[in-house]
Scaffold this motif. Structure first.
Motif, PDB file in Angstrom:
ATOM      1  N   LEU A 178     -62.281 105.218   8.840  1.00 49.08           N
ATOM      2  CA  LEU A 178     -60.948 105.539   9.343  1.00 49.08           C
ATOM      3  C   LEU A 178     -60.863 105.207  10.831  1.00 49.08           C
ATOM      4  O   LEU A 178     -59.867 104.674  11.308  1.00 49.08           O
ATOM      5  CB  LEU A 178     -60.632 107.015   9.096  1.00 49.08           C
ATOM      6  N   GLY A 179     -61.916 105.500  11.560  1.00 48.56           N
ATOM      7  CA  GLY A 179     -61.954 105.166  12.986  1.00 48.56           C
ATOM      8  C   GLY A 179     -61.844 103.660  13.202  1.00 48.56           C
ATOM      9  O   GLY A 179     -61.117 103.195  14.080  1.00 48.56           O
ATOM     10  N   ALA A 180     -62.538 102.903  12.369  1.00 48.10           N
ATOM     11  CA  ALA A 180     -62.469 101.444  12.476  1.00 48.10           C
ATOM     12  C   ALA A 180     -61.068 100.954  12.156  1.00 48.10           C
ATOM     13  O   ALA A 180     -60.543 100.055  12.825  1.00 48.10           O
ATOM     14  CB  ALA A 180     -63.493 100.800  11.545  1.00 48.10           C
ATOM     15  N   ARG A 181     -60.474 101.574  11.150  1.00 44.78           N
ATOM     16  CA  ARG A 181     -59.103 101.180  10.797  1.00 44.78           C
ATOM     17  C   ARG A 181     -58.132 101.517  11.927  1.00 44.78           C
ATOM     18  O   ARG A 181     -57.224 100.747  12.237  1.00 44.78           O
ATOM     19  CB  ARG A 181     -58.679 101.870   9.504  1.00 44.78           C
ATOM     20  N   LEU A 182     -58.345 102.677  12.545  1.00 48.18           N
ATOM     21  CA  LEU A 182     -57.482 103.054  13.667  1.00 48.18           C
ATOM     22  C   LEU A 182     -57.663 102.093  14.840  1.00 48.18           C
ATOM     23  O   LEU A 182     -56.692 101.708  15.496  1.00 48.18           O
ATOM     24  CB  LEU A 182     -57.766 104.482  14.109  1.00 48.18           C
ATOM     25  N   GLU A 183     -58.882 101.700  15.113  1.00 49.89           N
ATOM     26  CA  GLU A 183     -59.133 100.738  16.182  1.00 49.89           C
ATOM     27  C   GLU A 183     -58.465  99.411  15.878  1.00 49.89           C
ATOM     28  O   GLU A 183     -57.883  98.775  16.764  1.00 49.89           O
ATOM     29  CB  GLU A 183     -60.634 100.536  16.378  1.00 49.89           C
ATOM     30  N   ALA A 184     -58.538  98.990  14.626  1.00 51.26           N
ATOM     31  CA  ALA A 184     -57.884  97.735  14.223  1.00 51.26           C
ATOM     32  C   ALA A 184     -56.384  97.855  14.418  1.00 51.26           C
ATOM     33  O   ALA A 184     -55.730  96.926  14.904  1.00 51.26           O
ATOM     34  CB  ALA A 184     -58.227  97.404  12.773  1.00 51.26           C
ATOM     35  N   ARG A 185     -55.822  99.008  14.065  1.00 55.31           N
ATOM     36  CA  ARG A 185     -54.381  99.228  14.243  1.00 55.31           C
ATOM     37  C   ARG A 185     -54.023  99.197  15.726  1.00 55.31           C
ATOM     38  O   ARG A 185     -53.016  98.635  16.125  1.00 55.31           O
ATOM     39  CB  ARG A 185     -53.942 100.576  13.643  1.00 55.31           C
ATOM     40  N   GLU A 186     -54.847  99.814  16.552  1.00 55.95           N
ATOM     41  CA  GLU A 186     -54.602  99.816  17.982  1.00 55.95           C
ATOM     42  C   GLU A 186     -54.615  98.395  18.542  1.00 55.95           C
ATOM     43  O   GLU A 186     -53.759  98.021  19.335  1.00 55.95           O
ATOM     44  CB  GLU A 186     -55.654 100.665  18.716  1.00 55.95           C
ATOM     45  N   ARG A 187     -55.592  97.597  18.115  1.00 55.67           N
ATOM     46  CA  ARG A 187     -55.650  96.199  18.560  1.00 55.67           C
ATOM     47  C   ARG A 187     -54.396  95.457  18.125  1.00 55.67           C
ATOM     48  O   ARG A 187     -53.813  94.683  18.883  1.00 55.67           O
ATOM     49  CB  ARG A 187     -56.905  95.515  18.017  1.00 55.67           C
ATOM     50  N   HIS A 188     -53.989  95.711  16.892  1.00 59.71           N
ATOM     51  CA  HIS A 188     -52.793  95.056  16.372  1.00 59.71           C
ATOM     52  C   HIS A 188     -51.561  95.465  17.188  1.00 59.71           C
ATOM     53  O   HIS A 188     -50.721  94.633  17.529  1.00 59.71           O
ATOM     54  CB  HIS A 188     -52.607  95.404  14.892  1.00 59.71           C
ATOM     55  N   LEU A 189     -51.465  96.745  17.531  1.00 55.50           N
ATOM     56  CA  LEU A 189     -50.345  97.213  18.349  1.00 55.50           C
ATOM     57  C   LEU A 189     -50.359  96.555  19.729  1.00 55.50           C
ATOM     58  O   LEU A 189     -49.318  96.149  20.250  1.00 55.50           O
ATOM     59  CB  LEU A 189     -50.395  98.739  18.501  1.00 55.50           C
ATOM     60  N   GLU A 190     -51.536  96.446  20.311  1.00 52.45           N
ATOM     61  CA  GLU A 190     -51.649  95.794  21.605  1.00 52.45           C
ATOM     62  C   GLU A 190     -51.195  94.342  21.514  1.00 52.45           C
ATOM     63  O   GLU A 190     -50.489  93.838  22.392  1.00 52.45           O
ATOM     64  CB  GLU A 190     -53.086  95.869  22.117  1.00 52.45           C
ATOM     65  N   GLU A 191     -51.602  93.661  20.436  1.00 55.48           N
ATOM     66  CA  GLU A 191     -51.178  92.277  20.244  1.00 55.48           C
ATOM     67  C   GLU A 191     -49.663  92.190  20.098  1.00 55.48           C
ATOM     68  O   GLU A 191     -49.025  91.294  20.654  1.00 55.48           O
ATOM     69  CB  GLU A 191     -51.859  91.676  19.009  1.00 55.48           C
ATOM     70  N   LEU A 192     -49.088  93.133  19.379  1.00 52.92           N
ATOM     71  CA  LEU A 192     -47.633  93.140  19.207  1.00 52.92           C
ATOM     72  C   LEU A 192     -46.932  93.387  20.540  1.00 52.92           C
ATOM     73  O   LEU A 192     -45.924  92.745  20.853  1.00 52.92           O
ATOM     74  CB  LEU A 192     -47.213  94.201  18.182  1.00 52.92           C
ATOM     75  N   HIS A 193     -47.489  94.292  21.347  1.00 55.29           N
ATOM     76  CA  HIS A 193     -46.906  94.544  22.665  1.00 55.29           C
ATOM     77  C   HIS A 193     -46.983  93.295  23.535  1.00 55.29           C
ATOM     78  O   HIS A 193     -46.025  92.952  24.235  1.00 55.29           O
ATOM     79  CB  HIS A 193     -47.622  95.703  23.367  1.00 55.29           C
TER      80      HIS A 193
END
Length: 150
Positions: A10-25
């Motif tokens: 779950l932590g890895a998935r959250l990190e992946a989501r965070e990276r994705h959000l940063e890319e979107l920003h």
């Protein structure tokens, strides 16, 4: 799966989501920059068109003045018809050039409007994707909190 196995995944998935959000920003920032550049280019084109219109107006006035002067001189001398026709052709060419420039400006305005519409659509899609991603991250965080609380 055990609770300890779920945490790292779950932590890895959250990190992946965070990276994705940063890319979107970052992508959103680039799109906003591009939109600003398009607005600046449009402003410059509009200013150039206004300057050309002012110049055309000045030239039109000057041509009319010289035509009146020429006609008055030629009428008095009796050899003016050929010169008058030549001046009329010059005026017609200038009017045609003016019309062509107006058409180009109109085409540019249409292109700018089309680009703005595309930009708005793309920005709306990106904003929607970003909102969905944020909602999903919050859901995952809630799930993580629930699991860690158990």
């Amino acid at each position: 799966m055990t609770e300890s196995g779920d945490g790292p995944e779950l932590g890895a998935r959250l990190e992946a989501r965070e990276r994705h959000l940063e890319e979107l920003h970052e992508e959103l920032a680039l799109l906003r920059l591009e939109a600003d550049e398009q607005r600046a280019a449009r402003g410059a084109a509009e200013e150039r068109a206004r300057a050309l219109e002012r110049r055309a107006s000045i030239l039109d006035k000057r041509v009319r003045y010289y035509q009146r002067e020429e006609r008055s001189r030629e009428v008095s001398t009796g050899r003016g018809e050929r010169r008058v026709r030549r001046q009329e052709r010059v005026l017609e060419r200038r009017e045609a050039e003016k019309a062509r420039l107006k058409e180009r400006l109109s085409a540019k305005d249409e292109e700018i409007a089309r680009l703005r519409a595309e930009q708005r659509k793309l920005s709306a899609r990106r904003d929607d994707a970003l909102e969905r991603a944020v909602r999903r991250v919050r859901e995952l965080e809630r799930e993580l909190d629930l699991r860690s609380g158990d």
